[in-house]
Structure formats: structure tokens, C-alpha cells
Design an enzyme around this catalytic site. Structure first.
Site, mmCIF file in Angstrom:
data_model
loop_
_atom_site.group_PDB
_atom_site.id
_atom_site.type_symbol
_atom_site.label_atom_id
_atom_site.label_comp_id
_atom_site.label_asym_id
_atom_site.label_seq_id
_atom_site.Cartn_x
_atom_site.Cartn_y
_atom_site.Cartn_z
ATOM 1 N N GLU A 1 -8.861 5.297 5.089
ATOM 2 C CA GLU A 1 -8.512 4.232 4.267
ATOM 3 C C GLU A 1 -8.884 2.855 4.645
ATOM 4 O OE1 GLU A 1 -4.196 2.771 2.030
ATOM 5 O OE2 GLU A 1 -4.319 3.571 4.236
ATOM 6 N N LYS B 1 -4.481 3.334 -5.691
ATOM 7 C CA LYS B 1 -3.671 3.744 -5.136
ATOM 8 C C LYS B 1 -2.304 3.581 -5.905
ATOM 9 C CE LYS B 1 -1.282 3.583 -0.528
ATOM 10 N NZ LYS B 1 -1.363 2.946 0.875
ATOM 11 N N CYS C 1 -3.256 7.481 1.112
ATOM 12 C CA CYS C 1 -2.192 7.321 2.488
ATOM 13 C C CYS C 1 -0.786 7.657 1.685
ATOM 14 C CB CYS C 1 -2.485 6.016 2.727
ATOM 15 S SG CYS C 1 -1.375 5.884 4.279
#
Length: 290
Positions: free
Chosen positions: A43, A116, A153
Site C-alpha cells: 500500500e 479503499k 489494508c
């Protein structure tokens, strides 16, 4: 028998973006030379993990998706090496900012972006200061090696994210990551829990899961605090078993070759998707179902 060779990578990041991009390219080339058809980078690898602190100066790191030179660089690399390559980047979209991922197919075509969905906020991980919640929804892409879903993540902790992608037909779930020690005083030992959460997604959905994390100590200039990233990048098979794992502090490329036909056979045999009861899951649509 259809097989796919997946690589997960990990590296330390400096305050020099050009250096980080060059290092990432080196890892991709190494993975491709070893036979990887899919290569996962960590990331926000272009920079240090700036979310340790709240500083409006770091908004300048965000770049638009269109005309993004770094994305174009890795798009060309994916085509040259014939690898599927998800690329994490800090996206500026007019007045919004996202933690995003562009999916480069082995042909060099960019298949689209994912933003995200779950944005964390805690000591050392102050992402809500920088990122809007993603508005793309969970997505999967038809790539040269099959149907792939990607989270980013914090997304990896949520079973709803994994299940949604598999319901859309994903056989492989990829999670670029930045996680390590915590400024709240907790010991930097969550790596096993971090792995097990995703191993659970692999077992419960009969899919392949890979995660790439960064390594090394990072201290943002002018800050009195730091984070120690613990690596432990891994690939898990459809039984949730670790079939490849990197260390906690070494730059690495790890690979695993998966029999996709056998995995799909096992998924059907277990009956997870035959026996689902969506009509009973309304509570999952609420923040508080008490």
C-alpha cells in the site's frame, strides 16, 4: 489443470519517491523472472506512510488517476512482463482524496480503480484526515489469469468485503497493506492476528488470499514518533493455510503456484455458497442490530 503463480512483495520505503518506485519495479521484475503471473505491491509504496501525522502539506502527494505518470510507468511494466499488477496510489479527484488501487492487466490495459472502503483512524494511522471513504464499492476484474478482487489494508479485516468479492466471482483476493507497531503502546505483535483474519477469508470462501506489507522503521520528518512495519507478507491457499510467507524485516519476493481447477472443485464441494441464507442477513445492513 489451470495453475496461476502469484507473487507478494515487501520492501522498506524512504522519503524519496523515485527511489521507492525504482525499488518496487525491481521487485516486480524479480517476481516475473521467477514465473509470477500476478505481482502484488504494498500500500502507498511511492512514499513513506505519511498517515502517521496530520499535516495538510501531504495532500500535495495526491495525484489524479488520469495522466498519472507513476501509474503509466507500471502499466507499461505490466505489459512488458505480461503480469497482472495492482498499483496502490494516493488519488486526487477534484476536491476529494482517496486511497486507491489501479488494476493493470497483463496486456497493459488498465481495468479500472478501486477506492479503499474502510478508512481507519487511530494513533499512527490517521487516515480519516487524508482519505474520503471509497465510493466504488467492492469490485472484481476479469484479468489474464482469472477473476481477481482487491481490498486495501483495513478492508482486509472485514469479512463482508471478502465475501462480496467472492460473490462477484473472485478466485483470488489481494490486499496491499501498511501495518506495524502502534503508537498507543501496544506491542508490535499483531502480525499473526493480521494473517489469521485473512486466512479465515481464504478458508470461509475457498479462495486464494495474498497480502503485501511494508517493512522497516519510518519516522516522518519533524515528528517525534515512528512506526515499525512488520512485513510478514503471505499467500494463503483455499484451506487458509500459509503456502508462502516473508519475514518481518527482510525485503522479499514470495511465490506460490495454485491449482485453480482444484480450488474451484473444493469450493463447490464444501457448499458454502449453496447453503447461504441471504434472507436472514438483514442485520448486516445495520450499524447496530440490537
Amino acid at each position: 489443470m489451470k495453475t496461476v503463480t502469484i507473487a507478494a512483495t515487501q520492501m522498506a520505503c524512504s522519503a524519496n519517491p523515485d527511489e521507492n518506485v525504482a525499488k518496487a519495479e525491481k521487485l516486480v521484475r524479480s517476481a516475473a523472472a521467477q514465473g509470477a503471473q500476478v505481482v502484488l505491491l504494498q500500500e502507498l509504496f511511492q512514499n513513506q506512510y505519511f498517515c502517521q501525522v496530520e499535516d495538510p502539506a501531504f495532500y500535495a502527494l495526491a495525484k489524479p488517476f488520469e495522466g498519472n505518470e507513476v501509474l503509466a510507468h507500471f502499466q507499461a511494466l505490466a505489459k512488458e512482463l505480461s503480469v497482472v499488477l495492482p498499483v496502490s496510489f494516493f488519488e486526487k479527484a477534484t476536491n476529494a482524496h482517496f486511497n486507491s488501487l489501479a488494476i493493470m492487466d497483463a496486456t497493459g490495459e488498465c481495468l479500472g480503480i478501486y477506492r479503499k472502503s474502510h478508512i481507519p483512524h487511530g494513533a499512527g494511522y490517521q487516515e480519516k484526515y487524508y482519505f474520503n471513504p471509497g465510493d466504488t464499492g467492492f469490485q472484481v476484474w476479469d484479468t489474464a489469469v482469472g477473476r481477481i478482487g482487491c481490498g486495501i489494508c483495513w478492508d482486509q479485516w472485514f469479512p463482508e468485503c471478502a465475501r462480496s468479492m467472492v460473490l462477484q466471482g473472485a478466485d483470488i483476493l489481494l490486499y496491499p497493506t501498511a501495518i506495524g507497531s502502534e503508537l498507543s503502546g501496544k506491542a508490535p505483535s499483531s502480525n499473526r492476528k493480521w494473517q489469521r483474519a485473512m486466512q479465515g477469508h481464504a478458508a470461509a470462501n475457498s479462495v486464494i488470499v495474498a497480502a503485501s506489507n511494508r517493512i522497516g522503521r519510518e519516522q516522518i520528518a519533524g515528528s517525534s514518533t515512528h512506526l515499525d512495519f512488520y512485513g510478514s507478507s503471505f499467500i494463503a491457499n483455499d484451506y487458509g493455510e500459509l503456502v508462502a510467507e516473508a519475514g518481518t524485516d527482510d525485503e522479499a519476493v514470495i511465490l506460490a503456484t495454485i491449482d485453480m481447477d482444484a480450488m474451484r472443485f473444493e469450493r463447490a464441494a464444501w457448499g458454502f455458497f449453496r447453503d447461504r441464507r441471504p434472507e436472514l442477513y438483514d442485520d448486516l445492513m445495520m450499524l447496530d442490530a440490537s
